[in-house]
Design a protein around this motif. Structure first.
Motif, PDB file in Angstrom:
ATOM      1  N   ASP A 182       0.861  -1.163   0.000  1.00 25.65           N
ATOM      2  CA  ASP A 182       0.000   0.000   0.000  1.00 25.65           C
ATOM      3  C   ASP A 182       0.912   1.232   0.000  1.00 25.65           C
ATOM      4  O   ASP A 182       1.763   1.389   0.874  1.00 25.65           O
ATOM      5  CB  ASP A 182      -0.878  -0.027   1.254  1.00 25.65           C
ATOM      6  CG  ASP A 182      -1.895   1.099   1.300  1.00 25.65           C
ATOM      7  OD1 ASP A 182      -1.697   2.123   0.637  1.00 25.65           O
ATOM      8  OD2 ASP A 182      -2.900   0.939   2.025  1.00 25.65           O
ATOM      9  N   ARG A 186      -4.657   7.737  -1.142  1.00 30.19           N
ATOM     10  CA  ARG A 186      -6.039   7.492  -1.536  1.00 30.19           C
ATOM     11  C   ARG A 186      -6.429   8.545  -2.565  1.00 30.19           C
ATOM     12  O   ARG A 186      -5.981   9.693  -2.503  1.00 30.19           O
ATOM     13  CB  ARG A 186      -6.973   7.561  -0.322  1.00 30.19           C
ATOM     14  CG  ARG A 186      -6.567   6.626   0.807  1.00 30.19           C
ATOM     15  CD  ARG A 186      -6.685   5.159   0.409  1.00 30.19           C
ATOM     16  NE  ARG A 186      -6.323   4.266   1.506  1.00 30.19           N
ATOM     17  CZ  ARG A 186      -5.169   3.627   1.583  1.00 30.19           C
ATOM     18  NH1 ARG A 186      -4.252   3.797   0.645  1.00 30.19           N
ATOM     19  NH2 ARG A 186      -4.928   2.818   2.599  1.00 30.19           N
ATOM     20  N   SER A 262      -3.274   8.408   3.283  1.00 30.99           N
ATOM     21  CA  SER A 262      -4.298   7.577   3.911  1.00 30.99           C
ATOM     22  C   SER A 262      -4.573   7.966   5.353  1.00 30.99           C
ATOM     23  O   SER A 262      -5.649   7.670   5.887  1.00 30.99           O
ATOM     24  CB  SER A 262      -3.880   6.101   3.846  1.00 30.99           C
ATOM     25  OG  SER A 262      -2.627   5.917   4.493  1.00 30.99           O
ATOM     26  N   PHE A 270     -10.085   2.723   3.883  1.00 35.34           N
ATOM     27  CA  PHE A 270     -10.457   2.551   2.481  1.00 35.34           C
ATOM     28  C   PHE A 270     -11.737   1.759   2.300  1.00 35.34           C
ATOM     29  O   PHE A 270     -12.524   2.032   1.386  1.00 35.34           O
ATOM     30  CB  PHE A 270      -9.325   1.881   1.693  1.00 35.34           C
ATOM     31  CG  PHE A 270      -9.643   1.809   0.225  1.00 35.34           C
ATOM     32  CD1 PHE A 270      -9.677   2.966  -0.538  1.00 35.34           C
ATOM     33  CD2 PHE A 270      -9.958   0.607  -0.373  1.00 35.34           C
ATOM     34  CE1 PHE A 270     -10.005   2.924  -1.889  1.00 35.34           C
ATOM     35  CE2 PHE A 270     -10.289   0.554  -1.715  1.00 35.34           C
ATOM     36  CZ  PHE A 270     -10.304   1.715  -2.473  1.00 35.34           C
ATOM     37  N   GLU A 271     -11.980   0.776   3.144  1.00 37.73           N
ATOM     38  CA  GLU A 271     -13.211   0.001   3.017  1.00 37.73           C
ATOM     39  C   GLU A 271     -14.424   0.901   3.173  1.00 37.73           C
ATOM     40  O   GLU A 271     -15.457   0.690   2.533  1.00 37.73           O
ATOM     41  CB  GLU A 271     -13.236  -1.131   4.050  1.00 37.73           C
ATOM     42  CG  GLU A 271     -12.244  -2.253   3.782  1.00 37.73           C
ATOM     43  CD  GLU A 271     -10.797  -1.820   3.968  1.00 37.73           C
ATOM     44  OE1 GLU A 271     -10.552  -0.822   4.691  1.00 37.73           O
ATOM     45  OE2 GLU A 271      -9.910  -2.468   3.373  1.00 37.73           O
ATOM     46  N   ARG A 274     -14.478   3.414  -0.037  1.00 35.76           N
ATOM     47  CA  ARG A 274     -14.952   2.751  -1.251  1.00 35.76           C
ATOM     48  C   ARG A 274     -16.462   2.580  -1.241  1.00 35.76           C
ATOM     49  O   ARG A 274     -17.093   2.515  -2.304  1.00 35.76           O
ATOM     50  CB  ARG A 274     -14.270   1.397  -1.399  1.00 35.76           C
ATOM     51  CG  ARG A 274     -14.563   0.675  -2.691  1.00 35.76           C
ATOM     52  CD  ARG A 274     -13.715  -0.553  -2.835  1.00 35.76           C
ATOM     53  NE  ARG A 274     -13.926  -1.508  -1.765  1.00 35.76           N
ATOM     54  CZ  ARG A 274     -13.241  -2.634  -1.639  1.00 35.76           C
ATOM     55  NH1 ARG A 274     -12.265  -2.910  -2.492  1.00 35.76           N
ATOM     56  NH2 ARG A 274     -13.487  -3.467  -0.655  1.00 35.76           N
ATOM     57  N   ALA A 311     -13.542   5.973  -5.771  1.00 38.21           N
ATOM     58  CA  ALA A 311     -12.344   6.022  -4.926  1.00 38.21           C
ATOM     59  C   ALA A 311     -11.361   4.926  -5.314  1.00 38.21           C
ATOM     60  O   ALA A 311     -11.751   3.828  -5.729  1.00 38.21           O
ATOM     61  CB  ALA A 311     -12.734   5.866  -3.455  1.00 38.21           C
ATOM     62  N   ARG A 313      -7.228   3.253  -4.258  1.00 33.13           N
ATOM     63  CA  ARG A 313      -6.096   3.164  -3.338  1.00 33.13           C
ATOM     64  C   ARG A 313      -4.885   2.791  -4.181  1.00 33.13           C
ATOM     65  O   ARG A 313      -4.963   1.922  -5.052  1.00 33.13           O
ATOM     66  CB  ARG A 313      -6.435   2.136  -2.258  1.00 33.13           C
ATOM     67  CG  ARG A 313      -5.327   1.318  -1.691  1.00 33.13           C
ATOM     68  CD  ARG A 313      -5.812   0.426  -0.560  1.00 33.13           C
ATOM     69  NE  ARG A 313      -6.607  -0.708  -0.971  1.00 33.13           N
ATOM     70  CZ  ARG A 313      -7.137  -1.575  -0.113  1.00 33.13           C
ATOM     71  NH1 ARG A 313      -6.977  -1.400   1.182  1.00 33.13           N
ATOM     72  NH2 ARG A 313      -7.843  -2.595  -0.533  1.00 33.13           N
ATOM     73  N   SER A 315      -1.076   1.412  -5.068  1.00 34.25           N
ATOM     74  CA  SER A 315      -0.173   0.367  -4.591  1.00 34.25           C
ATOM     75  C   SER A 315       1.098   0.364  -5.415  1.00 34.25           C
ATOM     76  O   SER A 315       1.174   0.968  -6.491  1.00 34.25           O
ATOM     77  CB  SER A 315      -0.856  -0.997  -4.685  1.00 34.25           C
ATOM     78  OG  SER A 315      -1.200  -1.275  -6.035  1.00 34.25           O
ATOM     79  N   GLN A 402       4.249   9.809  -0.849  1.00 33.73           N
ATOM     80  CA  GLN A 402       4.006   8.371  -0.873  1.00 33.73           C
ATOM     81  C   GLN A 402       4.804   7.708   0.243  1.00 33.73           C
ATOM     82  O   GLN A 402       5.938   8.079   0.520  1.00 33.73           O
ATOM     83  CB  GLN A 402       4.438   7.797  -2.219  1.00 33.73           C
ATOM     84  CG  GLN A 402       4.332   6.287  -2.311  1.00 33.73           C
ATOM     85  CD  GLN A 402       4.786   5.772  -3.661  1.00 33.73           C
ATOM     86  OE1 GLN A 402       4.606   6.448  -4.662  1.00 33.73           O
ATOM     87  NE2 GLN A 402       5.364   4.586  -3.690  1.00 33.73           N
ATOM     88  N   SER A 410      -2.407  -3.155   6.112  1.00 35.27           N
ATOM     89  CA  SER A 410      -3.090  -2.907   4.849  1.00 35.27           C
ATOM     90  C   SER A 410      -3.090  -4.158   3.988  1.00 35.27           C
ATOM     91  O   SER A 410      -2.328  -4.265   3.042  1.00 35.27           O
ATOM     92  CB  SER A 410      -2.401  -1.768   4.100  1.00 35.27           C
ATOM     93  OG  SER A 410      -3.045  -1.524   2.885  1.00 35.27           O
ATOM     94  N   TYR A 417      -7.513  -1.203  -6.122  1.00 33.61           N
ATOM     95  CA  TYR A 417      -6.155  -0.761  -6.371  1.00 33.61           C
ATOM     96  C   TYR A 417      -6.024  -0.426  -7.848  1.00 33.61           C
ATOM     97  O   TYR A 417      -6.543  -1.101  -8.708  1.00 33.61           O
ATOM     98  CB  TYR A 417      -5.152  -1.871  -6.043  1.00 33.61           C
ATOM     99  CG  TYR A 417      -4.894  -2.008  -4.573  1.00 33.61           C
ATOM    100  CD1 TYR A 417      -3.821  -1.354  -3.988  1.00 33.61           C
ATOM    101  CD2 TYR A 417      -5.720  -2.770  -3.768  1.00 33.61           C
ATOM    102  CE1 TYR A 417      -3.566  -1.475  -2.634  1.00 33.61           C
ATOM    103  CE2 TYR A 417      -5.473  -2.893  -2.426  1.00 33.61           C
ATOM    104  CZ  TYR A 417      -4.409  -2.247  -1.863  1.00 33.61           C
ATOM    105  OH  TYR A 417      -4.164  -2.375  -0.522  1.00 33.61           O
TER     106      TYR A 417
END
Length: 424
Positions: A182, A186, A262, A270-271, A274, A311, A313, A315, A402, A410, A417
């Protein structure tokens, strides 16, 4: 061994489709298996930017008429990448990569990802199988590979190529030690329509570059902007192709995305992020972009098409040591997911498709085994791709903060992603 060789491509993204075209043009028997029920089953993003590596890979794989259709349905913004601070003062302004395969010195191009995917599906419709989620594969005594799918289907081939993205089933089986991290970023992504008089409402500086980043500094929110103004309307260019290709109507737009760390106080897990509605995502961006952001930035977000928001995320892959080549290999995000700041995710996936096509064509012509072609491809790919992963990680840390999130915090499960900025 079989003649023609049989190849299974797991994943019908841009890299997988390009590879299918390339291998079919070399006379191989290719089948693409895609987990989605149909091409529009989930958001595929909007704008992608293709520079020389991606355009060259694409040209190497698809037929000349399809390549011309790809170019016709692209946009040609000024070949500059701009970085501005939150007050819109210029921090960096440099020329983007130049030199397209079209031979005209044209700079990088902006594509609408769904349109490009529709073009690449042309000629492959009978070879793409939907609703086929790969669950496992098995090596057979005769050197072939059998793929197993969640609905009970099986398929055998001389080569299995994992083009199945960041959450690749093929990678987990082939290289269980390979890690995806991760990146601690976001993103809320959407479109600003340019229909009718709407273009005049967009600040002129947005159109000065193929992509502009407005950054609050490392560890702070940022905004990314990329115009997509078609050289030819897709719904007109497609039917003019021989044979005709049905392409969905798409209006010009500006891809507009808001990114934040994040751990930003306005960004939920994120859950949760999203699961928010587009209107709720818009509310999150208003909370993220508080403080002294130029009024143009707030005006652009007022112009967002709320229904277009979703949204993501971000990676990034961890480079892996060399592995023993088998009749199974990987392309694109399945092996080298990268931070989006260099806009090289889609470019590198298409380069992979061209490199693997070239390696297999050479092996077939020399009467060599496919695994020899796989070895040659993997040696080249790991050299160029992981150097870009490293450069992208470093630039992402410097430009937008980052950072690495420990896997225990994560877990990489489910969807959500994507390699982004101009790679979506």
């Amino acid at each position: 061994m079989h003649n023609p060789y049989r190849v299974i491509v797991a994943g019908a993204g841009l890299g997988g489709l390009a590879l299918a075209h390339g291998l079919r043009n070399q006379g191989l028997d290719v089948a693409v298996y895609e987990r989605d029920a149909h091409p529009g089953a989930r958001p595929q993003g909007y704008r992608i930017q293709l520079d020389e590596p991606g355009l060259t890979g694409l040209e190497h794989c698809v037929s000349p008429p399809l390549f011309r259709l790809c170019l016709a349905t692209a946009g040609s913004p000024p070949a500059r990448i701009s970085v501005r601070n939150r007050h819109l003062d210029a921090l960096a302004d440099k020329a983007a990569l130049r030199g397209s395969p079209a031979g005209d010195g044209q700079g990088p191009l902006a594509f609408n990802r769904p349109t490009l995917r529709q073009v690449m599906l042309a000629g492959l419709r009978d070879h793409v199988h939907y609703g086929a989620r790969l669950t496992a594969y098995r090596h057979e005594a005769d050197g072939t590979v059998t793929a197993h799918f969640a609905d009970g289907r099986t398929a055998s081939a001389d080569l299995l190529v994992g083009a199945d993205g960041v959450n690749s089933t093929v990678r987990r089986a082939l290289l269980p030690e390979a890690r995806i991290e991760d990146a601690g970023l976001r993103l809320i992504y959407g479109k600003v329509p340019l229909t009718g008089s709407a273009r005049a409402d967009v600040p002129p500086w947005v159109f000065d570059s193929i992509f502009t980043v407005v950054t609050g500094g490392p560890g702070h929110p940022h905004v990314g902007l990329g115009p997509v103004e078609f050289n030819a309307r897709p719904e007109q260019a497609g039917p003019a192709h021989v044979p005709p290709v049905a392409l969905s109507p798409v209006d010009d737009y500006v891809a507009c995305m808001v990114g934040a760390p994040s751990d930003h106080p306005a960004v939920p897990p994120f859950e949760v992020l999203r699961a928010l509605t587009p209107a709720q995502l818009r509310d999150v961006t208003r909370e993220v972009l508080v403080g002294e952001w130029h009024e143009d930035v707030h005006h652009l977000l007022d112009l967002w098409d709320t229904h277009s928001l979703f949204a993501l995320r971000i990676s990034t892959a961890v480079p892996v040591p060399a592995w023993e080549s088998r009749p199974v290999t990987l392309i694109g995000d399945a092996i080298h997911a990268m931070s989006p700041v260099l806009a090289m995710g889609a470019n590198t996936a298409l380069r992979d498709a061209g490199e693997l096509t070239h390696a297999i064509a050479g092996a077939v012509g020399r009467g060599e085994r496919l695994v020899d072609a796989v070895r040659a491809y993997e040696n080249r790919m790991t050299d160029y791709a992981f150097s870009i992963v490293t450069d992208s990680r470093r630039t992402g840390q410097q430009r937008v903060g980052q950072r690495w999130i420990p896997p225990a915090e994560s877990p990489l499960i489910g969807q959500g992603y994507m390699s982004l900025w101009s790679g979506v």
